[in-house]
Design a protein around this motif. Structure first.
Motif, PDB file in Angstrom:
ATOM      1  N   SER A 155     -11.137  14.065  -9.152  1.00 39.16           N
ATOM      2  CA  SER A 155      -9.985  14.231 -10.020  1.00 39.16           C
ATOM      3  C   SER A 155      -8.817  13.304  -9.700  1.00 39.16           C
ATOM      4  N   ALA A 156      -8.958  12.409  -8.721  1.00 42.89           N
ATOM      5  CA  ALA A 156      -7.872  11.496  -8.383  1.00 42.89           C
ATOM      6  C   ALA A 156      -7.582  10.584  -9.576  1.00 42.89           C
ATOM      7  N   PRO A 157      -6.302  10.271  -9.790  1.00 40.47           N
ATOM      8  CA  PRO A 157      -5.975   9.411 -10.927  1.00 40.47           C
ATOM      9  C   PRO A 157      -6.480   7.988 -10.713  1.00 40.47           C
ATOM     10  N   LYS A 158      -6.751   7.315 -11.786  1.00 42.07           N
ATOM     11  CA  LYS A 158      -7.093   5.896 -11.740  1.00 42.07           C
ATOM     12  C   LYS A 158      -5.783   5.117 -11.837  1.00 42.07           C
ATOM     13  N   VAL A 159      -5.762   3.906 -11.305  1.00 44.00           N
ATOM     14  CA  VAL A 159      -4.534   3.114 -11.295  1.00 44.00           C
ATOM     15  C   VAL A 159      -4.015   2.885 -12.717  1.00 44.00           C
ATOM     16  N   GLU A 160      -4.921   2.815 -13.702  1.00 47.38           N
ATOM     17  CA  GLU A 160      -4.506   2.603 -15.101  1.00 47.38           C
ATOM     18  C   GLU A 160      -3.646   3.743 -15.643  1.00 47.38           C
ATOM     19  N   HIS A 161      -3.697   4.884 -14.997  1.00 43.28           N
ATOM     20  CA  HIS A 161      -2.844   6.020 -15.370  1.00 43.28           C
ATOM     21  C   HIS A 161      -1.357   5.633 -15.335  1.00 43.28           C
ATOM     22  N   ASN A 202      -6.459 -12.069  -8.850  1.00 44.37           N
ATOM     23  CA  ASN A 202      -7.154 -12.470 -10.077  1.00 44.37           C
ATOM     24  C   ASN A 202      -6.250 -12.288 -11.295  1.00 44.37           C
ATOM     25  N   ASN A 203      -6.597 -12.929 -12.404  1.00 44.35           N
ATOM     26  CA  ASN A 203      -5.777 -12.885 -13.625  1.00 44.35           C
ATOM     27  C   ASN A 203      -5.634 -11.490 -14.220  1.00 44.35           C
ATOM     28  N   ASP A 204      -6.555 -10.577 -13.921  1.00 47.93           N
ATOM     29  CA  ASP A 204      -6.498  -9.216 -14.482  1.00 47.93           C
ATOM     30  C   ASP A 204      -5.748  -8.241 -13.574  1.00 47.93           C
ATOM     31  N   ASN A 205      -4.925  -8.743 -12.646  1.00 47.65           N
ATOM     32  CA  ASN A 205      -4.162  -7.947 -11.679  1.00 47.65           C
ATOM     33  C   ASN A 205      -5.028  -7.298 -10.614  1.00 47.65           C
ATOM     34  N   SER A 206      -6.298  -7.693 -10.536  1.00 53.76           N
ATOM     35  CA  SER A 206      -7.131  -7.191  -9.445  1.00 53.76           C
ATOM     36  C   SER A 206      -6.980  -8.136  -8.258  1.00 53.76           C
ATOM     37  N   LEU A 207      -7.339  -7.634  -7.102  1.00 48.56           N
ATOM     38  CA  LEU A 207      -7.155  -8.383  -5.873  1.00 48.56           C
ATOM     39  C   LEU A 207      -8.339  -8.119  -4.956  1.00 48.56           C
ATOM     40  N   ALA A 214     -11.925  -5.755   0.794  1.00 51.22           N
ATOM     41  CA  ALA A 214     -10.997  -4.796   0.190  1.00 51.22           C
ATOM     42  C   ALA A 214     -10.861  -5.165  -1.281  1.00 51.22           C
ATOM     43  N   THR A 215     -10.846  -4.163  -2.137  1.00 50.03           N
ATOM     44  CA  THR A 215     -10.665  -4.407  -3.567  1.00 50.03           C
ATOM     45  C   THR A 215      -9.526  -3.543  -4.076  1.00 50.03           C
ATOM     46  N   GLY A 216      -8.745  -4.108  -4.992  1.00 53.52           N
ATOM     47  CA  GLY A 216      -7.622  -3.348  -5.517  1.00 53.52           C
ATOM     48  C   GLY A 216      -7.175  -3.855  -6.860  1.00 53.52           C
ATOM     49  N   LYS A 217      -6.231  -3.106  -7.437  1.00 52.78           N
ATOM     50  CA  LYS A 217      -5.710  -3.462  -8.748  1.00 52.78           C
ATOM     51  C   LYS A 217      -4.333  -2.822  -8.918  1.00 52.78           C
ATOM     52  N   SER A 218      -3.473  -3.516  -9.674  1.00 52.90           N
ATOM     53  CA  SER A 218      -2.163  -2.948  -9.980  1.00 52.90           C
ATOM     54  C   SER A 218      -2.083  -2.605 -11.457  1.00 52.90           C
ATOM     55  N   ALA A 219      -1.242  -1.618 -11.750  1.00 52.48           N
ATOM     56  CA  ALA A 219      -0.951  -1.209 -13.127  1.00 52.48           C
ATOM     57  C   ALA A 219       0.435  -0.589 -13.115  1.00 52.48           C
ATOM     58  N   GLY A 220       1.305  -1.068 -13.990  1.00 50.25           N
ATOM     59  CA  GLY A 220       2.675  -0.555 -13.997  1.00 50.25           C
ATOM     60  C   GLY A 220       3.329  -0.799 -12.656  1.00 50.25           C
ATOM     61  N   SER A 221       3.880   0.259 -12.066  1.00 53.49           N
ATOM     62  CA  SER A 221       4.581   0.127 -10.787  1.00 53.49           C
ATOM     63  C   SER A 221       3.700   0.466  -9.584  1.00 53.49           C
ATOM     64  N   VAL A 222       2.389   0.561  -9.791  1.00 52.26           N
ATOM     65  CA  VAL A 222       1.493   1.055  -8.749  1.00 52.26           C
ATOM     66  C   VAL A 222       0.404   0.027  -8.431  1.00 52.26           C
ATOM     67  N   GLU A 281     -15.723   3.806  12.138  1.00 50.73           N
ATOM     68  CA  GLU A 281     -15.659   3.243  10.795  1.00 50.73           C
ATOM     69  C   GLU A 281     -15.088   4.292   9.855  1.00 50.73           C
ATOM     70  N   VAL A 282     -13.957   3.951   9.221  1.00 48.54           N
ATOM     71  CA  VAL A 282     -13.288   4.858   8.296  1.00 48.54           C
ATOM     72  C   VAL A 282     -12.931   4.103   7.018  1.00 48.54           C
ATOM     73  N   ASN A 283     -12.645   4.863   5.985  1.00 47.71           N
ATOM     74  CA  ASN A 283     -12.217   4.293   4.717  1.00 47.71           C
ATOM     75  C   ASN A 283     -10.710   4.462   4.591  1.00 47.71           C
ATOM     76  N   PHE A 284     -10.016   3.389   4.189  1.00 47.33           N
ATOM     77  CA  PHE A 284      -8.589   3.444   3.894  1.00 47.33           C
ATOM     78  C   PHE A 284      -8.433   3.410   2.381  1.00 47.33           C
ATOM     79  N   ASP A 285      -7.761   4.399   1.839  1.00 48.92           N
ATOM     80  CA  ASP A 285      -7.484   4.493   0.412  1.00 48.92           C
ATOM     81  C   ASP A 285      -5.971   4.362   0.248  1.00 48.92           C
ATOM     82  N   ASP A 286      -5.517   3.146  -0.095  1.00 49.79           N
ATOM     83  CA  ASP A 286      -4.091   2.802  -0.155  1.00 49.79           C
ATOM     84  C   ASP A 286      -3.540   2.938  -1.566  1.00 49.79           C
ATOM     85  N   TRP A 287      -2.430   3.641  -1.677  1.00 43.79           N
ATOM     86  CA  TRP A 287      -1.662   3.707  -2.927  1.00 43.79           C
ATOM     87  C   TRP A 287      -0.260   3.224  -2.627  1.00 43.79           C
ATOM     88  N   MET A 288       0.179   2.167  -3.334  1.00 43.12           N
ATOM     89  CA  MET A 288       1.524   1.611  -3.166  1.00 43.12           C
ATOM     90  C   MET A 288       2.316   1.869  -4.433  1.00 43.12           C
TER      91      MET A 288
END
Length: 179
Positions: free
Chosen positions: A23-29, A100-105, A116-124, A141-148
């Motif tokens: 149920s976690a939001p997607k960045v496009e939210h 990348n041109n689609d705001n992914s990184l 590491a893969t990421g994407k921005s949308a709006g202010s996030v 070995e752990v997973n980092f789930d970063d929200w900025m």
């Protein structure tokens, strides 16, 4: 009958945990949120972060300060991070990122396993990666789930969930400022 009742409870618990994890939001939210987060503009030049690390119970385990310097050539950037923890431990991480041109990184660093893969949308901005984390004389070995979350053009809040086997085992909260 008693075993059936226990099995039913465990099944309901497992299904509930699965649904909550999905149920976690997607960045496009956050597409319409402001101010607009431009990764390359924010992570450019000198930055400083102040933060805390909490364990799975929410108890404070460490405080830290991070000095950062970010430089770019086109859409390829280098972000140098120098960590200083309140117990005197220091750590250095150098990120090599491609925007990348689609705001992914995508990004790589020595202690990051894979990419590491990421994407921005709006202010996030959201990104995810696995880390070989020093722990008790070994590595874990752990997973980092970063929200900025960009608060102003010069300040953001970064919340990182540290996850092992699908369970949050810690959390890092940082306030990052351009200086």
């Amino acid at each position: 009958m008693r075993n059936f009742n226990t099995f039913t409870k465990l099944l309901i618990l497992a299904c509930t945990l699965f649904l909550v994890s999905c149920s976690a939001p997607k960045v496009e939210h956050y597409n319409d949120s402001n101010p607009e987060f431009d990764f390359k503009s924010f992570f450019n030049g000198k930055l400083k972060a102040y933060g805390v690390v909490q364990d799975y119970k929410g108890e404070l385990t460490r405080k830290l300060v991070v000095e950062m310097n970010a430089t770019w050539e086109g859409n390829r950037g280098v972000i140098e991070e120098d960590f200083v923890y309140d117990d005197g431990e220091t750590q250095k991480r150098i990120w090599y990122v491609t925007l990348n041109n689609d705001n992914s990184l995508i990004g790589r660093a020595d202690d990051v396993l894979g990419t590491a893969t990421g994407k921005s949308a709006g202010s996030v901005f959201h990104w995810n990666y696995n880390v070989a984390l020093p722990y008790d004389g070994s590595t874990l070995e752990v997973n980092f789930d970063d929200w900025m979350y960009l608060v102003t053009q010069s300040r953001l809040i970064n919340r990182t969930s540290i996850v092992k086997f699908g369970v949050e085992v810690g959390e890092v909260t940082l306030v990052i400022e351009k200086i």
